[in-house]
Motif scaffolding. Sequence first.
Motif, PDB file in Angstrom:
ATOM      1  N   ALA A   1       1.534   6.694  -6.801  1.00  0.00           N
ATOM      2  CA  ALA A   1       0.404   7.530  -7.213  1.00  0.00           C
ATOM      3  C   ALA A   1       0.682   9.000  -6.948  1.00  0.00           C
ATOM      4  O   ALA A   1       0.328   9.863  -7.759  1.00  0.00           O
ATOM      5  CB  ALA A   1      -0.854   7.089  -6.476  1.00  0.00           C
ATOM      6  N   MET A   2       1.329   9.318  -5.851  1.00  0.00           N
ATOM      7  CA  MET A   2       1.587  10.716  -5.493  1.00  0.00           C
ATOM      8  C   MET A   2       2.613  11.372  -6.405  1.00  0.00           C
ATOM      9  O   MET A   2       2.631  12.585  -6.560  1.00  0.00           O
ATOM     10  CB  MET A   2       2.053  10.827  -4.034  1.00  0.00           C
TER      11      MET A   2
ATOM     12  N   CYS B   1     -14.406   9.121  -3.661  1.00  0.00           N
ATOM     13  CA  CYS B   1     -13.319   8.665  -4.518  1.00  0.00           C
ATOM     14  C   CYS B   1     -12.586   9.876  -5.071  1.00  0.00           C
ATOM     15  O   CYS B   1     -13.205  10.876  -5.408  1.00  0.00           O
ATOM     16  CB  CYS B   1     -13.898   7.825  -5.654  1.00  0.00           C
ATOM     17  N   ILE B   2     -11.266   9.779  -5.149  1.00  0.00           N
ATOM     18  CA  ILE B   2     -10.469  10.829  -5.787  1.00  0.00           C
ATOM     19  C   ILE B   2      -9.854  10.214  -7.036  1.00  0.00           C
ATOM     20  O   ILE B   2      -9.060   9.280  -6.953  1.00  0.00           O
ATOM     21  CB  ILE B   2      -9.353  11.348  -4.856  1.00  0.00           C
ATOM     22  N   ASN B   3     -10.231  10.728  -8.191  1.00  0.00           N
ATOM     23  CA  ASN B   3      -9.661  10.266  -9.465  1.00  0.00           C
ATOM     24  C   ASN B   3      -8.609  11.272  -9.909  1.00  0.00           C
ATOM     25  O   ASN B   3      -8.915  12.463 -10.056  1.00  0.00           O
ATOM     26  CB  ASN B   3     -10.753  10.164 -10.526  1.00  0.00           C
ATOM     27  N   ILE B   4      -7.390  10.790 -10.093  1.00  0.00           N
ATOM     28  CA  ILE B   4      -6.285  11.680 -10.466  1.00  0.00           C
ATOM     29  C   ILE B   4      -5.985  11.502 -11.925  1.00  0.00           C
ATOM     30  O   ILE B   4      -5.835  10.405 -12.402  1.00  0.00           O
ATOM     31  CB  ILE B   4      -5.042  11.368  -9.604  1.00  0.00           C
TER      32      ILE B   4
ATOM     33  N   LEU C   1       0.832  -1.198   0.000  1.00  0.00           N
ATOM     34  CA  LEU C   1       0.000   0.000   0.000  1.00  0.00           C
ATOM     35  C   LEU C   1       0.867   1.249   0.000  1.00  0.00           C
ATOM     36  O   LEU C   1       0.614   2.201  -0.731  1.00  0.00           O
ATOM     37  CB  LEU C   1      -0.940  -0.011   1.213  1.00  0.00           C
ATOM     38  N   LYS C   2       1.918   1.245   0.798  1.00  0.00           N
ATOM     39  CA  LYS C   2       2.830   2.393   0.878  1.00  0.00           C
ATOM     40  C   LYS C   2       3.511   2.635  -0.469  1.00  0.00           C
ATOM     41  O   LYS C   2       3.571   3.766  -0.949  1.00  0.00           O
ATOM     42  CB  LYS C   2       3.873   2.161   1.968  1.00  0.00           C
TER      43      LYS C   2
ATOM     44  N   ILE D   1      -8.467  21.228  -7.778  1.00  0.00           N
ATOM     45  CA  ILE D   1      -7.026  21.425  -7.980  1.00  0.00           C
ATOM     46  C   ILE D   1      -6.303  21.441  -6.640  1.00  0.00           C
ATOM     47  O   ILE D   1      -5.091  21.432  -6.586  1.00  0.00           O
ATOM     48  CB  ILE D   1      -6.723  22.714  -8.773  1.00  0.00           C
ATOM     49  N   SER D   2      -7.071  21.445  -5.556  1.00  0.00           N
ATOM     50  CA  SER D   2      -6.473  21.482  -4.220  1.00  0.00           C
ATOM     51  C   SER D   2      -6.515  20.096  -3.580  1.00  0.00           C
ATOM     52  O   SER D   2      -7.200  19.851  -2.605  1.00  0.00           O
ATOM     53  CB  SER D   2      -7.220  22.492  -3.351  1.00  0.00           C
ATOM     54  N   VAL D   3      -5.756  19.166  -4.180  1.00  0.00           N
ATOM     55  CA  VAL D   3      -5.665  17.802  -3.688  1.00  0.00           C
ATOM     56  C   VAL D   3      -4.185  17.502  -3.487  1.00  0.00           C
ATOM     57  O   VAL D   3      -3.394  17.645  -4.412  1.00  0.00           O
ATOM     58  CB  VAL D   3      -6.277  16.794  -4.691  1.00  0.00           C
ATOM     59  N   VAL D   4      -3.813  17.134  -2.267  1.00  0.00           N
ATOM     60  CA  VAL D   4      -2.407  16.856  -1.967  1.00  0.00           C
ATOM     61  C   VAL D   4      -2.302  15.634  -1.061  1.00  0.00           C
ATOM     62  O   VAL D   4      -3.237  15.287  -0.361  1.00  0.00           O
ATOM     63  CB  VAL D   4      -1.709  18.057  -1.280  1.00  0.00           C
ATOM     64  N   SER D   5      -1.118  15.025  -1.068  1.00  0.00           N
ATOM     65  CA  SER D   5      -0.879  13.941  -0.115  1.00  0.00           C
ATOM     66  C   SER D   5      -0.599  14.574   1.239  1.00  0.00           C
ATOM     67  O   SER D   5       0.067  15.599   1.344  1.00  0.00           O
ATOM     68  CB  SER D   5       0.302  13.080  -0.564  1.00  0.00           C
ATOM     69  N   LEU D   6      -1.142  13.979   2.277  1.00  0.00           N
ATOM     70  CA  LEU D   6      -1.033  14.537   3.622  1.00  0.00           C
ATOM     71  C   LEU D   6      -0.031  13.770   4.470  1.00  0.00           C
ATOM     72  O   LEU D   6       0.782  14.369   5.162  1.00  0.00           O
ATOM     73  CB  LEU D   6      -2.409  14.530   4.276  1.00  0.00           C
TER      74      LEU D   6
END
Length: 74
Positions: A13-14, A71-74, A6-7, A38-43
């Motif tokens: 993906a990031m 769901c977040i589709n990138i 998963l990591k 447009i404001s989607v980031v890894s936390l």
Amino acid sequence: MENSDLKKDFIQAMRGVASTVSVVSAKTDDIRHAMTAISVVSLSMEPPSMLVCVNKEASIHNILSVGSLFCINI
């Protein structure tokens, strides 16, 4: 899926998120809702987490704020 897999998948993906538009979607009462973001980031990596900023005036805001699956589709 193992935590290490998963990591690795999350890191991969990031790498593609630097400057992209994402689509955030959710479903309630068999009605689908979606918005571009447009404001989607890894936390964080532990646990793998994403941050999405949603305007309170957006129609999807109330759906997400009650804890609906999304769901977040990138």
